[in-house]
Write a protein that holds these residues in place. Sequence first.
Motif: not given
Length: 234
Positions: A1-13, A24-30, A217-222, A227-228
């Motif tokens: 099973m392909s699962v993307f694990q977020f901090k507070h929920f998971s996505i089966v994909q 999606a990560m950027l848009l949802g966070a912005f 490496s990921y930028s500090n701003e990203y 983070n959440e």
Amino acid sequence: MSVFQFKHFSIVQDNSAMKVGTDAMLLGAFIETEGRKSGLDIGTGTGVLSLMLAQNNEVILMDAVEIDPSSANEAKLNFENSKWSNRLRIYNSDFLSFESQKQYDLIVSNPPYFSTTNENMDIRKSQARHTSSLEIAPFIKKVSVMLTLNGDFWIIIPYIDFGLWLEQIKANGLMISKRIDIVGKAGNAPIRCVLKMSLSFVDCQEFFFCIRQSDNSYSNEYIELTNEFHGTKL
């Protein structure tokens, strides 16, 4: 099973046409959700944006529209497995055929946009990724009708296609209040634009945002922005 694990929920994909990605990560966070009560997620895919917004806003009710049946079923599963299941609803529908008796004070979309020539041979992925399945003009027109006067519409698009979208944004009475040009790696040209729009005029704020530093490496701003949401340390 392909699962993307977020901090507070998971996505089966396993069966979704498009997997969770950086866009999606950027848009949802912005997206700013404060004071919003009714949301519409166009082309929800796995349901990731709706889940991110439900995490950020404890009262918002999200309607999510997805044309692909397998993706819609997977989004439904992800909604049901989350702690916000009572505030999330999925509709297996083409957005242009979607009927709702209400307007929304927050509309969001990570839309199909890889237009031009080489459409993916996988029909479901092509449908999820190409503007031929969701033309810009009728899409923006319907968004403008479904958005409340004081509502916001957020979207992420290719940087090179900004002019195409801007033409229809203006033609349908929407105004850009925030534009964030996304750079994939320090020193490179922008690859995406995150846009915040409304039907009311406000001065447009413009920003640059870099995902990765020159050493990859990921930028500090990203890291700070996401983070959440990220389930693992970047």
